[in-house]
Design a protein around this motif. Structure first.
Motif, PDB file in Angstrom:
ATOM      1  N   ILE A  24     -21.413  59.572  94.360  1.00  0.00           N
ATOM      2  CA  ILE A  24     -21.415  59.643  92.918  1.00  0.00           C
ATOM      3  C   ILE A  24     -20.784  60.616  92.243  1.00  0.00           C
ATOM      4  CG2 ILE A  24     -22.888  59.227  90.785  1.00  0.00           C
ATOM      5  CD1 ILE A  24     -24.459  57.184  92.457  1.00  0.00           C
ATOM      6  N   TRP A  29     -14.632  61.738  86.842  1.00  0.00           N
ATOM      7  CA  TRP A  29     -15.628  61.906  85.571  1.00  0.00           C
ATOM      8  C   TRP A  29     -15.773  60.549  84.647  1.00  0.00           C
ATOM      9  CZ3 TRP A  29     -13.940  61.227  80.478  1.00  0.00           C
ATOM     10  CH2 TRP A  29     -12.592  61.252  80.134  1.00  0.00           C
ATOM     11  N   ARG A  32     -18.363  58.593  86.381  1.00  0.00           N
ATOM     12  CA  ARG A  32     -19.584  59.283  86.070  1.00  0.00           C
ATOM     13  C   ARG A  32     -20.284  58.956  84.727  1.00  0.00           C
ATOM     14  NH1 ARG A  32     -17.277  63.742  88.864  1.00  0.00           N
ATOM     15  NH2 ARG A  32     -17.378  64.730  86.840  1.00  0.00           N
TER      16      ARG A  32
END
Length: 290
Positions: A24, A29, A32
């Motif tokens: 993860i 980004w 995430r």
């Protein structure tokens, strides 16, 4: 190169959860942020409700979830929501077809009005529908001589669900219709197919998964509706009481366990139905691609 026997090596396997966390962290980004947002806004509330429901003993959970009042509210909630979604599946597709294929006066205003249930507070919608469909209302006064009562009945609940879920079908089907080429229909007509045959064999197959998506969205919206239905219905048990109103009644009585159980049942049934509709959509796409 040889390793000295005096040097200890660490060959312990890495725990699975550490691998998941590492993967993860290494994601872009955008991934995430998406995962974090879904966890905070979707998965954590569901997990919290599940944990709250798990504190209720199994026998008590089953007793609350299957008592006569709860079963009656499931019947009103899910059957009425499904009927409302199916009705919107037909008429919502028809409305989308007219908006896409025809030009007429005030088209832009009518097109914008379709989104009114999105912006209108549900309590205002319920008050308006209850007034219009009452025995003295514009529409209710015409139905009353026929023995048809809408406001403060289960039929009124259905009308409210149809009203608030209509835009989901129209706005889902409309873009797909805009992308469909008219030349395909003209080719079908030139080969001798009637308008009905063209619609049934040429237009409907690629449109059917989209219609199912709109029906699923409308159904989900109708199941969770509270503001409009609580006003237009009489909220009488075993007649027109829906599950969201029952949950609120339990909360008013400070019976948080019963409210959580009913909410969990709604969540599970809705999830199963949505998964079934998604499988049906996937099946219809595979069938159309043959």
């Amino acid at each position: 190169m040889t390793i000295s026997p005096n040097i200890k090596t660490n060959n312990k396997p890495v725990p699975k959860w550490q691998e998941i966390v590492k993967n993860i962290i290494n994601l872009p980004w955008t991934w995430r942020i998406t995962i974090a947002y879904l966890i905070i806004m979707l998965f954590l509330p569901i997990a919290a409700m599940s944990l709250k429901a798990s504190t209720v003993e199994t026998s008590k959970f089953w007793e609350i979830a299957t008592n006569e009042l709860a079963l009656a509210t499931y019947n009103v909630t899910f059957i009425t929501s499904l009927l409302a979604a199916l009705i919107n599946g037909v008429f919502g597709t028809l409305i989308a077809w007219v908006l896409v294929r025809y030009d007429f006066p005030l088209k832009r205003i009518i097109d914008a009005t379709i989104d009114l249930p999105f912006a209108l507070p549900t309590s205002v919608a319920g008050l308006t529908l209850a007034t219009v469909y009452s025995d003295n209302g514009w529409i209710g006064s015409l139905l009353a001589p026929l023995g048809i009562k809408v406001s403060f009945t289960r039929l009124g609940v259905a009308v409210a669900m149809i009203f608030i879920s209509l835009p989901f079908v129209v706005r889902t089907v409309q873009p797909v219709l805009q992308e469909m080429e008219k030349e395909i229909e003209e080719a079908s007509w030139s080969l001798g197919a009637s308008q009905w045959q063209t619609f049934w064999k040429v237009i409907l197959p690629p449109l059917f998964p989209t219609i199912l998506t709109g029906i699923a969205l409308g159904f989900s919206r109708a199941v969770g509706e509270y503001g409009s239905t609580v006003i237009i219905a009489s909220n009488t048990p075993f007649q027109d009481l829906i599950a969201p109103v029952l949950i609120f009644q339990y909360l008013e009585q400070y019976d948080y366990a019963a409210a959580t159980v009913i909410g969990m049942v709604l969540l599970m049934i809705s999830l199963v139905l949505l998964i079934a509709i998604n499988f049906l959509q996937a099946w219809s796409r595979r069938y159309d691609n043959r």
